[in-house]
Write an enzyme that holds these catalytic residues in place. Structure first.
Site, PDB file in Angstrom:
ATOM      1  CE  LYS A   1       0.808   1.556   3.536  1.00  0.00           C
ATOM      2  NZ  LYS A   1       2.031   1.923   4.310  1.00  0.00           N
TER       3      LYS A   1
ATOM      4  CE1 TYR B   1      -1.950  -0.989   7.480  1.00  0.00           C
ATOM      5  CE2 TYR B   1      -0.764   1.075   7.283  1.00  0.00           C
ATOM      6  CZ  TYR B   1      -0.805  -0.305   7.171  1.00  0.00           C
ATOM      7  OH  TYR B   1       0.309  -0.981   6.752  1.00  0.00           O
TER       8      TYR B   1
HETATM    9  P1  NAD Z   1      12.369   1.019   3.222  1.00  0.00           P
HETATM   10  O1  NAD Z   1      12.876   2.401   3.046  1.00  0.00           O
HETATM   11  O2  NAD Z   1      12.761   0.301   4.458  1.00  0.00           O
HETATM   12  O3  NAD Z   1      12.782   0.111   1.976  1.00  0.00           O
HETATM   13  C1  NAD Z   1      12.610   0.546   0.655  1.00  0.00           C
HETATM   14  C2  NAD Z   1      13.426  -0.325  -0.281  1.00  0.00           C
HETATM   15  O4  NAD Z   1      13.323   0.235  -1.593  1.00  0.00           O
HETATM   16  C3  NAD Z   1      14.922  -0.368   0.066  1.00  0.00           C
HETATM   17  O5  NAD Z   1      15.405  -1.663  -0.151  1.00  0.00           O
HETATM   18  C4  NAD Z   1      15.526   0.603  -0.934  1.00  0.00           C
HETATM   19  O6  NAD Z   1      16.880   0.288  -1.237  1.00  0.00           O
HETATM   20  C5  NAD Z   1      14.637   0.388  -2.140  1.00  0.00           C
HETATM   21  N1  NAD Z   1      14.634   1.495  -3.090  1.00  0.00           N
HETATM   22  C6  NAD Z   1      14.669   1.343  -4.421  1.00  0.00           C
HETATM   23  N2  NAD Z   1      14.659   2.532  -5.040  1.00  0.00           N
HETATM   24  C7  NAD Z   1      14.630   3.463  -4.075  1.00  0.00           C
HETATM   25  C8  NAD Z   1      14.627   4.869  -4.091  1.00  0.00           C
HETATM   26  N3  NAD Z   1      14.627   5.574  -5.236  1.00  0.00           N
HETATM   27  N4  NAD Z   1      14.587   5.516  -2.915  1.00  0.00           N
HETATM   28  C9  NAD Z   1      14.533   4.831  -1.741  1.00  0.00           C
HETATM   29  N5  NAD Z   1      14.552   3.469  -1.667  1.00  0.00           N
HETATM   30  C10 NAD Z   1      14.596   2.804  -2.826  1.00  0.00           C
HETATM   31  O7  NAD Z   1      10.786   1.097   3.067  1.00  0.00           O
HETATM   32  P2  NAD Z   1       9.723   0.058   3.601  1.00  0.00           P
HETATM   33  O8  NAD Z   1       9.305   0.481   4.965  1.00  0.00           O
HETATM   34  O9  NAD Z   1      10.188  -1.322   3.401  1.00  0.00           O
HETATM   35  O10 NAD Z   1       8.483   0.400   2.621  1.00  0.00           O
HETATM   36  C11 NAD Z   1       8.397  -0.139   1.314  1.00  0.00           C
HETATM   37  C12 NAD Z   1       6.917  -0.227   0.917  1.00  0.00           C
HETATM   38  O11 NAD Z   1       6.255  -1.034   1.866  1.00  0.00           O
HETATM   39  C13 NAD Z   1       6.171   1.097   0.883  1.00  0.00           C
HETATM   40  O12 NAD Z   1       5.243   1.094  -0.167  1.00  0.00           O
HETATM   41  C14 NAD Z   1       5.419   1.140   2.197  1.00  0.00           C
HETATM   42  O13 NAD Z   1       4.217   1.878   2.141  1.00  0.00           O
HETATM   43  C15 NAD Z   1       5.152  -0.315   2.438  1.00  0.00           C
HETATM   44  N6  NAD Z   1       5.075  -0.686   3.858  1.00  0.00           N
HETATM   45  C16 NAD Z   1       4.014  -1.407   4.267  1.00  0.00           C
HETATM   46  C17 NAD Z   1       3.908  -1.797   5.590  1.00  0.00           C
HETATM   47  C18 NAD Z   1       2.758  -2.647   6.021  1.00  0.00           C
HETATM   48  O14 NAD Z   1       2.547  -2.783   7.215  1.00  0.00           O
HETATM   49  N7  NAD Z   1       2.024  -3.242   5.100  1.00  0.00           N
HETATM   50  C19 NAD Z   1       4.895  -1.431   6.505  1.00  0.00           C
HETATM   51  C20 NAD Z   1       5.988  -0.701   6.049  1.00  0.00           C
HETATM   52  C21 NAD Z   1       6.066  -0.320   4.711  1.00  0.00           C
END
Ligand code: NAD
Length: 374
Positions: A114, A199
């Site tokens: 999401k 959410y």
């Molecule tokens: P994060 O920052 O921890 O990880 C992002 C990943 O994307 C990293 O591996 C990074 O290297 C990569 N990436 C690739 N291109 C990038 C760029 N241009 N800039 C930054 N990072 C880049 O983020 P996250 O918390 O894992 O979130 C990722 C997705 O998951 C988002 O869409 C977020 O909304 C979603 N999310 C959902 C939940 C849930 O409970 N369902 C929880 C956290 C995050």
């Protein structure tokens, strides 16, 4: 990063659906990899990351080989992997469209974090690509697989609470890293709303099975705080659901971690607090006879989510929540979040051009109406 300790040995992989996880950030590393390892229906067959060493390390930890670790440049090579039936997009929000549509074109089913897209256009492009390719698409709303949220939904829909009157939900947390992609409009598409406020809104739609008919929203974007140069710090909204049911939603990146949900009917009410963390949800139901707190078995939300989507792939079922519905519900937030301005409010009938509502929302009135896909 450590895997969760209580990992049980996987079942035979030939009966489960192979996923490629795209993006090894916090969510993938801390939750999804271990969740897939406890899934009865899914397993991780490949990893895609911009950091080859990290991908290799996780591949080894999963018992995969270096050939199972791909860079973003090698993403299209997944087309040759028959054991990869589905791709799970776990990238910053604005990258969902590119990777989801490419995955669909490869004939892979798409599970996407999401928000599905950062605009109605992005989300529609993903929906269209999956439909054209004949693959399944699901937005990863993990809360919709919890027994607490289903019990709340039952109480709302089976009349336990009587006729619905008032709904209220808060999802707030402090985002204190000014460099986080979540604070960059181009990558995140907005501030707390598309990240955590989503959410609240989506859960109200899930509980009621209905869409809001109108929204009035106000946001705060403090000019003096460097974290909020590009996105809102807080947002509050009043929404009208059918039958005179009114809802309030509040979300913030600058308020102490709070996740709550309250539903008030004519005969009873329910409270979930906390409502949206990965575990420890607490539901209580109240009526004239008192308050009771049902208990539920332990679960991992991400495992339930993997299981659901993988089962749909194996059986050819339509996953819930259907992406088409997510696309239709282009709730009226974007006019309120679009142009950077310190404080704004605007009234917006969903699916129409934002209307003027007082002197302070001139920028909203000129905004073309589009919306986050929730
Ligand atoms: P994060 O920052 O921890 O990880 C992002 C990943 O994307 C990293 O591996 C990074 O290297 C990569 N990436 C690739 N291109 C990038 C760029 N241009 N800039 C930054 N990072 C880049 O983020 P996250 O918390 O894992 O979130 C990722 C997705 O998951 C988002 O869409 C977020 O909304 C979603 N999310 C959902 C939940 C849930 O409970 N369902 C929880 C956290 C995050």
């Amino acid at each position: 990063m450590p895997l969760k300790p209580d990992i049980t040995p996987p079942e035979a992989q030939d009966t489960r659906v192979g996923f490629a996880l795209v993006g090894i950030g916090k969510l993938t590393a801390e939750e999804l990899i271990s969740a897939a390892r406890t899934s009865e229906q899914a397993y991780v067959a490949a990893l895609v990351s911009g950091e080859p060493e990290k991908a290799d390390g996780f591949a080894r930890a999963l018992g995969l080989s270096e050939q199972d670790a791909y860079t973003y440049e090698q993403f299209d090579e997944l087309a040759d992997r028959d054991d990869v039936q589905a791709v799970y997009i776990v990238l910053p929000n604005s990258l969902h469209r590119e990777y989801a549509t490419r995955a669909a074109r490869m004939g892979k089913h798409v599970l996407c974090e999401k928000p599905l897209g950062v605009s109605a256009e992005d989300a529609q492009a993903i929906v269209d690509a999956c439909r054209d390719a004949g693959v399944l698409l699901m937005t990863a709303y993990r809360c919709q697989y919890t027994p607490e949220h289903w019990a709340a939904r039952d109480a709302v829909q089976d009349g336990t609470l009587g006729d619905l009157r008032l709904l209220h939900s808060i999802h707030a947390q402090v985002e204190d890293d000014p460099e986080a992609w979540r604070l960059k409009r181009e990558l995140a598409g907005g501030g707390p709303l598309p990240d955590v406020g989503i959410y609240s809104l989506n859960t109200l739609r899930f509980l009621t099975g209905q869409e809001p008919e109108w929204v009035f929203a106000t946001q705060h974007q403090p000019a003096e705080d460097p974290r909020f140069r590009e996105v809102e710090a807080s947002m509050s909204a009043l929404l009208g659901f059918p039958g005179g049911v009114s809802a309030t939603i509040q979300t913030s990146y600058a308020a102490f971690k709070t996740t709550s949900l309250r539903v008030m009917g004519e005969k009873g009410s329910l409270l979930m607090d906390p409502a949206f963390p990965y575990d420890g949800l607490k539901l209580s139901l109240s009526d004239d006879d008192g308050t009771r707190q049902p208990s539920f078995p332990d679960y991992d939300q991400f495992t339930l989510e993997f299981d659901h989507f993988a089962r749909c792939i194996r059986r050819g079922d339509t996953p819930g929540p259907p992406a088409r519905r997510a696309c239709r519900t282009t709730s009226s937030w974007t006019p309120c979040t679009r142009a950077p301005a310190p404080d704004r409010s605007c009234a917006c009938p969903p699916t129409r051009t934002a209307t003027r509502s007082g002197a302070r929302n001139r920028s909203c009135r000129r905004s073309k109406y589009t919306a986050f896909i929730l």
